[in-house]
Design a protein around this motif. Sequence first.
Motif, PDB file in Angstrom:
ATOM      1  N   TYR A  70       0.844  -1.189   0.000  1.00  0.00           N
ATOM      2  CA  TYR A  70       0.000   0.000   0.000  1.00  0.00           C
ATOM      3  C   TYR A  70       0.883   1.244   0.000  1.00  0.00           C
ATOM      4  CZ  TYR A  70      -3.643   3.278   1.398  1.00  0.00           C
ATOM      5  OH  TYR A  70      -4.519   4.334   1.453  1.00  0.00           O
ATOM      6  N   GLU A  71       0.900   1.954  -1.127  1.00  0.00           N
ATOM      7  CA  GLU A  71       1.657   3.199  -1.284  1.00  0.00           C
ATOM      8  C   GLU A  71       0.800   4.174  -2.089  1.00  0.00           C
ATOM      9  OE1 GLU A  71       5.495   2.550  -3.063  1.00  0.00           O
ATOM     10  OE2 GLU A  71       6.247   1.474  -1.321  1.00  0.00           O
ATOM     11  N   PRO A  72      -0.178   4.791  -1.455  1.00  0.00           N
ATOM     12  CA  PRO A  72      -1.106   5.643  -2.206  1.00  0.00           C
ATOM     13  C   PRO A  72      -0.442   6.855  -2.867  1.00  0.00           C
ATOM     14  CG  PRO A  72      -1.464   5.872   0.156  1.00  0.00           C
ATOM     15  CD  PRO A  72      -0.481   4.760  -0.036  1.00  0.00           C
ATOM     16  N   ASP A  73       0.716   7.282  -2.372  1.00  0.00           N
ATOM     17  CA  ASP A  73       1.401   8.448  -2.953  1.00  0.00           C
ATOM     18  C   ASP A  73       2.283   8.082  -4.139  1.00  0.00           C
ATOM     19  OD1 ASP A  73       0.237  10.077  -1.051  1.00  0.00           O
ATOM     20  OD2 ASP A  73       1.916   9.889   0.348  1.00  0.00           O
ATOM     21  N   ASN A  74       2.454   6.795  -4.401  1.00  0.00           N
ATOM     22  CA  ASN A  74       3.290   6.367  -5.519  1.00  0.00           C
ATOM     23  C   ASN A  74       2.543   6.647  -6.824  1.00  0.00           C
ATOM     24  OD1 ASN A  74       4.618   4.694  -7.532  1.00  0.00           O
ATOM     25  ND2 ASN A  74       5.641   3.703  -5.806  1.00  0.00           N
ATOM     26  N   PRO A  75       3.229   7.246  -7.823  1.00  0.00           N
ATOM     27  CA  PRO A  75       2.548   7.538  -9.089  1.00  0.00           C
ATOM     28  C   PRO A  75       2.081   6.288  -9.843  1.00  0.00           C
ATOM     29  CG  PRO A  75       4.873   8.160  -9.189  1.00  0.00           C
ATOM     30  CD  PRO A  75       4.591   7.727  -7.805  1.00  0.00           C
ATOM     31  N   LEU A  76       2.602   5.117  -9.505  1.00  0.00           N
ATOM     32  CA  LEU A  76       2.190   3.881 -10.161  1.00  0.00           C
ATOM     33  C   LEU A  76       1.053   3.171  -9.430  1.00  0.00           C
ATOM     34  CD1 LEU A  76       5.708   2.405 -11.081  1.00  0.00           C
ATOM     35  CD2 LEU A  76       4.127   3.649 -12.555  1.00  0.00           C
TER      36      LEU A  76
END
Length: 130
Positions: free
Chosen positions: A73-79
């Motif tokens: 879970y990395e909601p700030d990642n552009p992917l």
Amino acid sequence: MSIFGAIGVAGTGMTVYRKWLDAISDNMSNLNTVRRTDEDAFQTRYVVAKPIEGGGTQVAGIALGSAEGRLVYEPDNPLADEGGYVKYPDIDMSSQMTQMIMAQRGYQANAAVVDRATAAYQAALQIGRS
């Protein structure tokens, strides 16, 4: 086995261990490779070795690990997908480090065989000269 045979067999072993180290370095360098959830994760590389008739080994190929990876879970990642997840490869760093140590030791052992066989060959040449 002759001195040249020992050098040849050890040389094939060195090649296999070098390829193994190459695969490990590739795996480690892609440990943090991020992909979209609808893409395949980086697949771990495994060297497959096979014996050579008459002595020695050779690389038979490269086996690939799972492309499933692990979701993070990395909601700030552009992917990140709409749920905030991205895909990382399923590579265990401790396993890779253990394999690296084994491959280094195997390479060193084969290099020592080459050194000792070369020294024995040179000593035999010195005996022949005197």
